[in-house]
Design a protein around this motif. Structure first.
Motif, PDB file in Angstrom:
ATOM      1  N   LEU A   1       0.825  -1.202   0.000  1.00  0.00           N
ATOM      2  CA  LEU A   1       0.000   0.000   0.000  1.00  0.00           C
ATOM      3  C   LEU A   1       0.866   1.263   0.000  1.00  0.00           C
ATOM      4  O   LEU A   1       0.542   2.250  -0.659  1.00  0.00           O
ATOM      5  CB  LEU A   1      -0.947   0.002   1.192  1.00  0.00           C
ATOM      6  N   ALA A   2       1.958   1.230   0.734  1.00  0.00           N
ATOM      7  CA  ALA A   2       2.872   2.375   0.766  1.00  0.00           C
ATOM      8  C   ALA A   2       3.499   2.596  -0.608  1.00  0.00           C
ATOM      9  O   ALA A   2       3.626   3.748  -1.064  1.00  0.00           O
ATOM     10  CB  ALA A   2       3.959   2.161   1.817  1.00  0.00           C
ATOM     11  N   ALA A   3       3.855   1.526  -1.281  1.00  0.00           N
ATOM     12  CA  ALA A   3       4.433   1.640  -2.622  1.00  0.00           C
ATOM     13  C   ALA A   3       3.415   2.217  -3.599  1.00  0.00           C
ATOM     14  O   ALA A   3       3.743   3.073  -4.437  1.00  0.00           O
ATOM     15  CB  ALA A   3       4.924   0.279  -3.103  1.00  0.00           C
ATOM     16  N   GLN A   4       2.155   1.788  -3.478  1.00  0.00           N
ATOM     17  CA  GLN A   4       1.104   2.312  -4.346  1.00  0.00           C
ATOM     18  C   GLN A   4       0.866   3.800  -4.075  1.00  0.00           C
ATOM     19  O   GLN A   4       0.697   4.595  -5.005  1.00  0.00           O
ATOM     20  CB  GLN A   4      -0.200   1.532  -4.151  1.00  0.00           C
ATOM     21  N   ALA A   5       0.858   4.166  -2.811  1.00  0.00           N
ATOM     22  CA  ALA A   5       0.657   5.565  -2.445  1.00  0.00           C
ATOM     23  C   ALA A   5       1.797   6.426  -2.986  1.00  0.00           C
ATOM     24  O   ALA A   5       1.570   7.531  -3.499  1.00  0.00           O
ATOM     25  CB  ALA A   5       0.544   5.715  -0.933  1.00  0.00           C
ATOM     26  N   THR A   6       3.015   5.925  -2.877  1.00  0.00           N
ATOM     27  CA  THR A   6       4.181   6.648  -3.388  1.00  0.00           C
ATOM     28  C   THR A   6       4.072   6.833  -4.897  1.00  0.00           C
ATOM     29  O   THR A   6       4.316   7.923  -5.424  1.00  0.00           O
ATOM     30  CB  THR A   6       5.481   5.896  -3.036  1.00  0.00           C
ATOM     31  N   GLN A   7       3.663   5.769  -5.589  1.00  0.00           N
ATOM     32  CA  GLN A   7       3.529   5.838  -7.041  1.00  0.00           C
ATOM     33  C   GLN A   7       2.447   6.858  -7.442  1.00  0.00           C
ATOM     34  O   GLN A   7       2.639   7.654  -8.349  1.00  0.00           O
ATOM     35  CB  GLN A   7       3.189   4.459  -7.602  1.00  0.00           C
ATOM     36  N   LYS A   8       1.318   6.853  -6.725  1.00  0.00           N
ATOM     37  CA  LYS A   8       0.251   7.801  -7.028  1.00  0.00           C
ATOM     38  C   LYS A   8       0.701   9.234  -6.744  1.00  0.00           C
ATOM     39  O   LYS A   8       0.405  10.151  -7.510  1.00  0.00           O
ATOM     40  CB  LYS A   8      -1.004   7.471  -6.225  1.00  0.00           C
TER      41      LYS A   8
END
Length: 127
Positions: free
Chosen positions: A10-17
């Motif tokens: 989830l942290a990786a997805q948030a960073t990407q967004k």
């Protein structure tokens, strides 16, 4: 461990967004910059053509009509500025610069400008 894996995902997805939003913001700023530059160039073209009209040089008929409308607006502005003249401070009137109205009102947007202000707080025009 599955919990921490999910949090990492989830942290990786948030960073990407977030990175995507930042890039989109930068791109939109750049688009805005180019749009402003295009508008400024179009305005310069307009001022050039209007100058030709004022000098009595030949301009296309549709442009002549638009220039006439601009002239009418300028005459209206001059009348309105004359109405403001009695409200000008004595110091500004004493200077006799012909720009005395700028002491209280911006000549571009008509917004009120406080004493000693170097720029109009409404449109940013130097005073």
């Amino acid at each position: 461990m599955a919990f921490f894996d999910k949090v990492s995902e989830l942290a990786a997805q948030a960073t990407q967004k977030t990175e995507s939003l930042v890039e989109n913001g930068k791109t939109n700023l750049e688009i805005g910059k180019y749009k402003r530059q295009a508008k400024e160039l179009a305005a310069r073209i307009g001022f050039t053509v209007y100058g030709q009209y004022e000098r009595g040089e030949a301009v296309p008929e549709d442009v002549t009509e638009l220039c006439g409308q601009i002239r009418e607006l300028e005459e209206t502005i001059e009348k309105l500025q004359a109405e403001l003249a009695p409200r000008v401070t004595p110091e500004a009137a004493q200077r006799g610069t012909g720009e005395a109205v700028a002491e209280n009102f911006c000549p571009d947007c008509g917004g009120q400008v406080g004493p000693g202000m170097k720029f109009c707080p409404h449109c940013g025009r130097p005073q």
